[in-house]
Design a protein around this motif. Structure first.
Motif, PDB file in Angstrom:
ATOM      1  N   ALA A  87     -21.184 -52.992 -50.357  1.00 34.32           N
ATOM      2  CA  ALA A  87     -20.579 -54.325 -50.387  1.00 34.32           C
ATOM      3  C   ALA A  87     -20.134 -54.716 -51.790  1.00 34.32           C
ATOM      4  O   ALA A  87     -19.325 -55.635 -51.954  1.00 34.32           O
ATOM      5  CB  ALA A  87     -21.570 -55.352 -49.840  1.00 34.32           C
ATOM      6  N   MET A  88     -20.647 -54.033 -52.805  1.00 35.26           N
ATOM      7  CA  MET A  88     -20.284 -54.344 -54.189  1.00 35.26           C
ATOM      8  C   MET A  88     -19.081 -53.558 -54.688  1.00 35.26           C
ATOM      9  O   MET A  88     -18.579 -53.847 -55.776  1.00 35.26           O
ATOM     10  CB  MET A  88     -21.453 -54.012 -55.128  1.00 35.26           C
ATOM     11  N   THR A  89     -18.609 -52.585 -53.944  1.00 35.74           N
ATOM     12  CA  THR A  89     -17.583 -51.688 -54.471  1.00 35.74           C
ATOM     13  C   THR A  89     -16.369 -52.451 -54.976  1.00 35.74           C
ATOM     14  O   THR A  89     -15.967 -52.306 -56.147  1.00 35.74           O
ATOM     15  CB  THR A  89     -17.163 -50.656 -53.416  1.00 35.74           C
ATOM     16  N   VAL A  90     -15.777 -53.246 -54.158  1.00 38.84           N
ATOM     17  CA  VAL A  90     -14.584 -53.992 -54.575  1.00 38.84           C
ATOM     18  C   VAL A  90     -14.909 -55.017 -55.658  1.00 38.84           C
ATOM     19  O   VAL A  90     -14.188 -55.115 -56.661  1.00 38.84           O
ATOM     20  CB  VAL A  90     -13.902 -54.651 -53.365  1.00 38.84           C
ATOM     21  N   PRO A  91     -15.977 -55.808 -55.529  1.00 36.61           N
ATOM     22  CA  PRO A  91     -16.315 -56.734 -56.610  1.00 36.61           C
ATOM     23  C   PRO A  91     -16.532 -56.045 -57.961  1.00 36.61           C
ATOM     24  O   PRO A  91     -16.123 -56.571 -58.999  1.00 36.61           O
ATOM     25  CB  PRO A  91     -17.601 -57.412 -56.108  1.00 36.61           C
ATOM     26  N   VAL A  92     -17.183 -54.874 -57.968  1.00 41.37           N
ATOM     27  CA  VAL A  92     -17.386 -54.173 -59.240  1.00 41.37           C
ATOM     28  C   VAL A  92     -16.043 -53.660 -59.771  1.00 41.37           C
ATOM     29  O   VAL A  92     -15.789 -53.731 -60.982  1.00 41.37           O
ATOM     30  CB  VAL A  92     -18.399 -53.027 -59.094  1.00 41.37           C
ATOM     31  N   GLU A  93     -15.198 -53.150 -58.885  1.00 42.82           N
ATOM     32  CA  GLU A  93     -13.846 -52.753 -59.318  1.00 42.82           C
ATOM     33  C   GLU A  93     -13.154 -53.919 -60.012  1.00 42.82           C
ATOM     34  O   GLU A  93     -12.585 -53.760 -61.107  1.00 42.82           O
ATOM     35  CB  GLU A  93     -13.006 -52.325 -58.119  1.00 42.82           C
ATOM     36  N   GLU A  94     -13.178 -55.066 -59.391  1.00 40.36           N
ATOM     37  CA  GLU A  94     -12.497 -56.240 -59.945  1.00 40.36           C
ATOM     38  C   GLU A  94     -13.144 -56.671 -61.257  1.00 40.36           C
ATOM     39  O   GLU A  94     -12.444 -57.043 -62.210  1.00 40.36           O
ATOM     40  CB  GLU A  94     -12.528 -57.379 -58.921  1.00 40.36           C
ATOM     41  N   TRP A  95     -14.470 -56.630 -61.314  1.00 36.93           N
ATOM     42  CA  TRP A  95     -15.173 -57.015 -62.540  1.00 36.93           C
ATOM     43  C   TRP A  95     -14.800 -56.091 -63.685  1.00 36.93           C
ATOM     44  O   TRP A  95     -14.543 -56.547 -64.811  1.00 36.93           O
ATOM     45  CB  TRP A  95     -16.685 -56.970 -62.306  1.00 36.93           C
ATOM     46  N   MET A  96     -14.751 -54.798 -63.426  1.00 34.65           N
ATOM     47  CA  MET A  96     -14.415 -53.841 -64.478  1.00 34.65           C
ATOM     48  C   MET A  96     -12.997 -54.041 -64.991  1.00 34.65           C
ATOM     49  O   MET A  96     -12.742 -53.969 -66.194  1.00 34.65           O
ATOM     50  CB  MET A  96     -14.599 -52.407 -63.964  1.00 34.65           C
ATOM     51  N   ARG A  97     -12.066 -54.305 -64.108  1.00 31.77           N
ATOM     52  CA  ARG A  97     -10.679 -54.510 -64.550  1.00 31.77           C
ATOM     53  C   ARG A  97     -10.547 -55.798 -65.344  1.00 31.77           C
ATOM     54  O   ARG A  97      -9.700 -55.895 -66.247  1.00 31.77           O
ATOM     55  CB  ARG A  97      -9.737 -54.503 -63.349  1.00 31.77           C
ATOM     56  N   ALA A  98     -11.392 -56.765 -65.059  1.00 29.39           N
ATOM     57  CA  ALA A  98     -11.319 -58.042 -65.780  1.00 29.39           C
ATOM     58  C   ALA A  98     -12.163 -58.059 -67.050  1.00 29.39           C
ATOM     59  O   ALA A  98     -11.924 -58.872 -67.945  1.00 29.39           O
ATOM     60  CB  ALA A  98     -11.781 -59.174 -64.861  1.00 29.39           C
ATOM     61  N   ASN A  99     -13.135 -57.137 -67.160  1.00 22.63           N
ATOM     62  CA  ASN A  99     -14.083 -57.202 -68.273  1.00 22.63           C
ATOM     63  C   ASN A  99     -14.134 -55.897 -69.064  1.00 22.63           C
ATOM     64  O   ASN A  99     -13.430 -55.740 -70.047  1.00 22.63           O
ATOM     65  CB  ASN A  99     -15.475 -57.565 -67.744  1.00 22.63           C
ATOM     66  N   ASN A 100     -14.974 -54.968 -68.647  1.00 18.05           N
ATOM     67  CA  ASN A 100     -15.111 -53.703 -69.380  1.00 18.05           C
ATOM     68  C   ASN A 100     -15.626 -52.627 -68.430  1.00 18.05           C
ATOM     69  O   ASN A 100     -15.830 -52.874 -67.240  1.00 18.05           O
ATOM     70  CB  ASN A 100     -16.043 -53.878 -70.585  1.00 18.05           C
ATOM     71  N   THR A 101     -15.835 -51.437 -68.967  1.00 20.53           N
ATOM     72  CA  THR A 101     -16.215 -50.297 -68.130  1.00 20.53           C
ATOM     73  C   THR A 101     -17.717 -50.010 -68.163  1.00 20.53           C
ATOM     74  O   THR A 101     -18.142 -48.902 -67.852  1.00 20.53           O
ATOM     75  CB  THR A 101     -15.442 -49.046 -68.582  1.00 20.53           C
ATOM     76  N   ARG A 102     -18.509 -50.992 -68.507  1.00 23.43           N
ATOM     77  CA  ARG A 102     -19.954 -50.789 -68.622  1.00 23.43           C
ATOM     78  C   ARG A 102     -20.591 -50.123 -67.401  1.00 23.43           C
ATOM     79  O   ARG A 102     -21.440 -49.232 -67.560  1.00 23.43           O
ATOM     80  CB  ARG A 102     -20.641 -52.126 -68.909  1.00 23.43           C
ATOM     81  N   PRO A 103     -20.266 -50.508 -66.168  1.00 25.62           N
ATOM     82  CA  PRO A 103     -20.938 -49.887 -65.021  1.00 25.62           C
ATOM     83  C   PRO A 103     -20.742 -48.378 -64.932  1.00 25.62           C
ATOM     84  O   PRO A 103     -21.572 -47.686 -64.330  1.00 25.62           O
ATOM     85  CB  PRO A 103     -20.304 -50.599 -63.820  1.00 25.62           C
ATOM     86  N   LEU A 104     -19.667 -47.863 -65.517  1.00 27.71           N
ATOM     87  CA  LEU A 104     -19.388 -46.433 -65.397  1.00 27.71           C
ATOM     88  C   LEU A 104     -20.482 -45.594 -66.038  1.00 27.71           C
ATOM     89  O   LEU A 104     -20.925 -44.596 -65.469  1.00 27.71           O
ATOM     90  CB  LEU A 104     -18.035 -46.099 -66.029  1.00 27.71           C
ATOM     91  N   GLY A 105     -20.925 -45.968 -67.238  1.00 27.78           N
ATOM     92  CA  GLY A 105     -21.915 -45.170 -67.937  1.00 27.78           C
ATOM     93  C   GLY A 105     -23.202 -45.014 -67.155  1.00 27.78           C
ATOM     94  O   GLY A 105     -23.765 -43.912 -67.067  1.00 27.78           O
ATOM     95  N   ASP A 106     -23.677 -46.095 -66.571  1.00 29.85           N
ATOM     96  CA  ASP A 106     -24.935 -46.046 -65.842  1.00 29.85           C
ATOM     97  C   ASP A 106     -24.848 -45.115 -64.641  1.00 29.85           C
ATOM     98  O   ASP A 106     -25.738 -44.286 -64.424  1.00 29.85           O
ATOM     99  CB  ASP A 106     -25.318 -47.465 -65.394  1.00 29.85           C
ATOM    100  N   VAL A 107     -23.785 -45.215 -63.871  1.00 32.32           N
ATOM    101  CA  VAL A 107     -23.702 -44.402 -62.657  1.00 32.32           C
ATOM    102  C   VAL A 107     -23.475 -42.938 -62.998  1.00 32.32           C
ATOM    103  O   VAL A 107     -24.028 -42.045 -62.330  1.00 32.32           O
ATOM    104  CB  VAL A 107     -22.606 -44.936 -61.700  1.00 32.32           C
ATOM    105  N   ILE A 108     -22.720 -42.652 -64.055  1.00 28.79           N
ATOM    106  CA  ILE A 108     -22.468 -41.264 -64.430  1.00 28.79           C
ATOM    107  C   ILE A 108     -23.749 -40.593 -64.917  1.00 28.79           C
ATOM    108  O   ILE A 108     -24.076 -39.465 -64.520  1.00 28.79           O
ATOM    109  CB  ILE A 108     -21.381 -41.188 -65.520  1.00 28.79           C
TER     110      ILE A 108
END
Length: 221
Positions: A87-108
């Motif tokens: 359920a967070m996939t689209v909201p996180v996509e939108e957050w990253m485009r509006a803010n920064n790529t922080r979530p990428l590091g954690d998941v990788i």
């Protein structure tokens, strides 16, 4: 590289990796995060994204913050956890485009931790992992410089990196993946020592501890 899509792909890989696993399989300890099981690591990954979307941070207590994400989901089964994350996939996509790529590091980083726990290697040549490697290399450069140490040369068949100019004080030769994970504090001192082809490792060990203490046991993912 589209960092947002790399996050989407990594999330999908993690979901595919764990979806349908038995409770017993998910109770395996994660060698890279020995305080957590595979299920708890997934709960943390979900909790990080939930907190980012909610504007919650660590408030100076990173360990307490991450453990609270796990504790809040301790009674949820895997299907419930994955439904929350999907359920967070689209909201996180939108957050990253509006803010920064922080979530990428954690998941990788944690995808590979999870693969290590489940002994399912993969995703070692993704653009997301390469981008995070380069970001971690910048921090590693700074750590070496701040320590007043001579440059480090990291050498693999596919990738090389020099932290500065001049004669190196340390040369490590290993696979690109091992060097990448080493900069993510995912290789033990013994493993780092096995990569040394020139120089003395000991003064440089703190530079490899960017994300916490070095593992006491060897990690292979």
């Amino acid at each position: 590289m589209d960092a947002v899509m790399e996050w989407v792909h990594a999330q999908a890989r993690v979901v595919e990796l764990v979806d349908g696993l038995s409770t017993e399989a998910l109770e395996v300890t994660v060698p890279a995060c020995p305080g957590w099981t595979a299920r708890q690591l997934v709960a943390h990954m979900i909790g990080v994204d939930a907190d980012i979307l909610a504007g919650r941070g660590d408030d100076g207590d990173m360990d307490g913050w991450t453990q609270s994400q796990v504790d809040a989901r301790q009674d949820q089964d895997l299907d419930t956890l994955l439904a929350e994350w999907r359920a967070m996939t689209v909201p996180v996509e939108e957050w990253m485009r509006a803010n920064n790529t922080r979530p990428l590091g954690d998941v990788i980083i944690h995808e590979q931790d999870l693969r290590g726990a489940l002994d399912v290697p993969g995703a070692r040549e993704t653009d997301g992992l390469a981008a995070l490697r380069d970001r971690m290399a910048e921090g590693f450069d700074q750590a070496v410089s701040d320590a007043g140490l001579a440059p480090v040369h990291l050498i693999s068949d596919a990738w090389t990196h020099e932290t500065g100019t001049g004669e190196p004080g340390l040369v490590l030769t290993a696979s690109e993946f091992d060097l990448t994970r080493a900069m993510m504090t995912r290789r033990s001192a013994a493993q780092l020592g096995s990569y040394v082809t020139a120089g003395e490792l000991e003064p440089y060990l703190p530079c490899f501890a960017a994300l916490g203490e070095l593992p006491t046991e060897d990690l292979h993912h």
